[in-house]
Motif scaffolding. Sequence first.
Motif, PDB file in Angstrom:
ATOM      1  N   ALA A   1      12.539   5.213  -5.277  1.00 30.41           N
ATOM      2  CA  ALA A   1      12.200   4.157  -6.241  1.00 30.41           C
ATOM      3  C   ALA A   1      13.150   3.062  -5.800  1.00 30.41           C
ATOM      4  O   ALA A   1      12.742   1.958  -5.912  1.00 30.41           O
ATOM      5  N   LEU A   2      14.326   3.384  -5.471  1.00 24.74           N
ATOM      6  CA  LEU A   2      15.333   2.366  -5.130  1.00 24.74           C
ATOM      7  C   LEU A   2      14.809   1.603  -3.820  1.00 24.74           C
ATOM      8  O   LEU A   2      15.011   0.311  -3.956  1.00 24.74           O
ATOM      9  N   SER A   3      14.319   2.089  -2.921  1.00 25.99           N
ATOM     10  CA  SER A   3      13.937   1.333  -1.516  1.00 25.99           C
ATOM     11  C   SER A   3      12.512   1.096  -1.450  1.00 25.99           C
ATOM     12  O   SER A   3      12.177   0.264  -0.538  1.00 25.99           O
ATOM     13  N   ASN A   4      11.606   1.310  -2.700  1.00 22.94           N
ATOM     14  CA  ASN A   4      10.465   1.108  -2.928  1.00 22.94           C
ATOM     15  C   ASN A   4       9.704   1.592  -1.412  1.00 22.94           C
ATOM     16  O   ASN A   4       8.753   0.943  -0.763  1.00 22.94           O
ATOM     17  N   SER A   5       9.962   2.863  -1.133  1.00 23.92           N
ATOM     18  CA  SER A   5       9.151   3.431  -0.124  1.00 23.92           C
ATOM     19  C   SER A   5       9.049   5.071  -0.422  1.00 23.92           C
ATOM     20  O   SER A   5       9.856   5.373  -1.507  1.00 23.92           O
ATOM     21  N   CYS A   6       8.505   5.893   0.058  1.00 26.95           N
ATOM     22  CA  CYS A   6       8.173   7.172  -0.228  1.00 26.95           C
ATOM     23  C   CYS A   6       7.934   8.068   1.024  1.00 26.95           C
ATOM     24  O   CYS A   6       6.674   7.997   1.530  1.00 26.95           O
ATOM     25  N   ALA A   7       8.852   8.663   1.344  1.00 23.61           N
ATOM     26  CA  ALA A   7       8.562   9.683   2.464  1.00 23.61           C
ATOM     27  C   ALA A   7       7.819  10.674   2.147  1.00 23.61           C
ATOM     28  O   ALA A   7       6.888  10.977   3.095  1.00 23.61           O
ATOM     29  N   MET A   8       7.766  11.231   1.052  1.00 26.22           N
ATOM     30  CA  MET A   8       6.640  12.311   0.682  1.00 26.22           C
ATOM     31  C   MET A   8       5.321  11.717   0.743  1.00 26.22           C
ATOM     32  O   MET A   8       4.210  12.271   1.258  1.00 26.22           O
ATOM     33  N   GLY A   9       5.118  10.528   0.229  1.00 29.37           N
ATOM     34  CA  GLY A   9       3.615   9.710   0.488  1.00 29.37           C
ATOM     35  C   GLY A   9       3.253   9.865   1.819  1.00 29.37           C
ATOM     36  O   GLY A   9       2.235   9.921   1.977  1.00 29.37           O
ATOM     37  N   VAL A  10       4.303   9.316   2.604  1.00 31.36           N
ATOM     38  CA  VAL A  10       4.013   9.115   4.133  1.00 31.36           C
ATOM     39  C   VAL A  10       3.555  10.258   4.356  1.00 31.36           C
ATOM     40  O   VAL A  10       2.587  10.512   5.459  1.00 31.36           O
ATOM     41  N   LEU A  11       4.148  11.419   4.480  1.00 31.11           N
ATOM     42  CA  LEU A  11       3.858  12.719   4.890  1.00 31.11           C
ATOM     43  C   LEU A  11       2.453  13.231   4.445  1.00 31.11           C
ATOM     44  O   LEU A  11       1.756  14.002   5.076  1.00 31.11           O
ATOM     45  N   LEU A  12       2.375  13.040   2.970  1.00 32.79           N
ATOM     46  CA  LEU A  12       1.069  13.631   2.360  1.00 32.79           C
ATOM     47  C   LEU A  12      -0.174  12.816   2.953  1.00 32.79           C
ATOM     48  O   LEU A  12      -1.173  13.312   3.132  1.00 32.79           O
ATOM     49  N   SER A  13       0.094  11.742   3.260  1.00 37.23           N
ATOM     50  CA  SER A  13      -0.823  10.840   3.963  1.00 37.23           C
ATOM     51  C   SER A  13      -1.492  11.037   5.146  1.00 37.23           C
ATOM     52  O   SER A  13      -2.594  10.868   5.761  1.00 37.23           O
ATOM     53  N   LYS A  14      -0.624  11.914   5.999  1.00 35.00           N
ATOM     54  CA  LYS A  14      -1.174  12.623   7.257  1.00 35.00           C
ATOM     55  C   LYS A  14      -1.962  13.859   7.120  1.00 35.00           C
ATOM     56  O   LYS A  14      -2.376  14.334   8.049  1.00 35.00           O
ATOM     57  N   LEU A  15      -2.093  14.492   5.910  1.00 34.82           N
ATOM     58  CA  LEU A  15      -2.991  15.619   5.622  1.00 34.82           C
ATOM     59  C   LEU A  15      -4.438  15.109   5.762  1.00 34.82           C
ATOM     60  O   LEU A  15      -4.703  14.033   5.476  1.00 34.82           O
ATOM     61  N   PRO A  16      -5.246  16.113   6.332  1.00 34.41           N
ATOM     62  CA  PRO A  16      -6.630  15.875   6.389  1.00 34.41           C
ATOM     63  C   PRO A  16      -7.306  15.329   5.275  1.00 34.41           C
ATOM     64  O   PRO A  16      -8.192  14.560   5.353  1.00 34.41           O
ATOM     65  N   TYR A  17      -6.873  15.822   4.035  1.00 35.05           N
ATOM     66  CA  TYR A  17      -7.482  15.464   2.933  1.00 35.05           C
ATOM     67  C   TYR A  17      -7.542  13.968   2.762  1.00 35.05           C
ATOM     68  O   TYR A  17      -8.159  13.472   2.044  1.00 35.05           O
ATOM     69  N   ASN A  18      -6.330  13.441   2.933  1.00 29.46           N
ATOM     70  CA  ASN A  18      -5.989  11.909   2.863  1.00 29.46           C
ATOM     71  C   ASN A  18      -6.457  11.231   4.031  1.00 29.46           C
ATOM     72  O   ASN A  18      -6.768  10.223   3.875  1.00 29.46           O
ATOM     73  N   ARG A  19      -6.831  11.575   5.110  1.00 26.22           N
ATOM     74  CA  ARG A  19      -6.917  10.932   6.224  1.00 26.22           C
ATOM     75  C   ARG A  19      -8.352  10.399   6.245  1.00 26.22           C
ATOM     76  O   ARG A  19      -8.796   9.456   6.583  1.00 26.22           O
ATOM     77  N   GLY A  20      -9.182  11.314   5.874  1.00 28.33           N
ATOM     78  CA  GLY A  20     -10.774  11.038   5.965  1.00 28.33           C
ATOM     79  C   GLY A  20     -11.014  10.611   7.241  1.00 28.33           C
ATOM     80  O   GLY A  20     -10.310  11.062   8.282  1.00 28.33           O
ATOM     81  N   PRO A  21     -12.296   9.761   7.318  1.00 30.38           N
ATOM     82  CA  PRO A  21     -12.456   9.434   8.917  1.00 30.38           C
ATOM     83  C   PRO A  21     -11.639   8.701   9.375  1.00 30.38           C
ATOM     84  O   PRO A  21     -11.000   7.671   8.636  1.00 30.38           O
ATOM     85  N   ARG A  22     -11.158   8.659  10.670  1.00 31.08           N
ATOM     86  CA  ARG A  22     -10.193   7.932  11.330  1.00 31.08           C
ATOM     87  C   ARG A  22     -10.760   6.480  11.208  1.00 31.08           C
ATOM     88  O   ARG A  22     -11.920   6.120  11.789  1.00 31.08           O
ATOM     89  N   THR A  23      -9.524   5.622  11.006  1.00 30.57           N
ATOM     90  CA  THR A  23     -10.007   4.204  11.173  1.00 30.57           C
ATOM     91  C   THR A  23      -9.755   3.637  12.617  1.00 30.57           C
ATOM     92  O   THR A  23      -8.625   3.749  12.935  1.00 30.57           O
ATOM     93  N   ASP A  24     -10.782   3.327  13.054  1.00 29.61           N
ATOM     94  CA  ASP A  24     -10.980   2.623  14.480  1.00 29.61           C
ATOM     95  C   ASP A  24     -10.749   1.235  14.449  1.00 29.61           C
ATOM     96  O   ASP A  24     -11.675   0.463  13.804  1.00 29.61           O
ATOM     97  N   ILE A  25      -9.765   0.872  15.124  1.00 23.12           N
ATOM     98  CA  ILE A  25      -9.486  -0.727  15.048  1.00 23.12           C
ATOM     99  C   ILE A  25     -10.269  -1.364  15.747  1.00 23.12           C
ATOM    100  O   ILE A  25     -10.726  -2.469  15.253  1.00 23.12           O
TER     101      ILE A  25
END
Length: 194
Positions: free
Chosen positions: A159-183
């Motif tokens: 909250a103080l740093s406006n970042s979220c390490a847990m959110g970053v870790l959860l975003s790596k799970l297959p559930y959140n990744r979905g199809p990989r974004t190809d640049i």
Amino acid sequence: MSTTPAPAPSLTPAVLHRLVQEGRAPRLLDVRTPGEFRTAHIPGSYNVPLDTLREHRAELLTHLDEDVVLVCRSGQRAAQAEKALAEAGLPDLRVLEGGIVAWETAGAPLDRGPERWDMERQVRLVAGSVVLATGLAGIFLPGAHLLGTAIGAGLTYAALSNSCAMGVLLSKLPYNRGPRTDIRTVIAELRSTP
């Protein structure tokens, strides 16, 4: 003495919706995870997850003009994306005020896919579950509650740093990744639209 850069100007959902209806929509870059994007996104927006944007910002710059609005769930990740693109040389970006949440609340249209829990809800579930489990385990295992205390400290820091390490870790799970974004696909789409 360092100065904090001014936050990116925001664009309200009402103004953006009017621009879209008038055919004057800016480029919309949605920086949420592919899973979040697939659940619901503004029609015509491009999914460039924050990590991908940071990694390929130099490549993206050559395909973006100054008429870009950054979108995320609530505005926090979009502000981080704005900072990354501004550091790379693209000034005067705008952030959708309140993100997708405000857009939907305003009654503006969304393209919908399969329903998924958003990142904030996932963080609340994991953090709450760990705190609850360690609190209960602390009855039988002295010191187990300290893990819950560490989670609480991490959430306070987030909250103080406006970042979220847990959110970053959860975003790596297959559930959140979905199809990989190809640049390359994103850049081809950016090239093909005026």
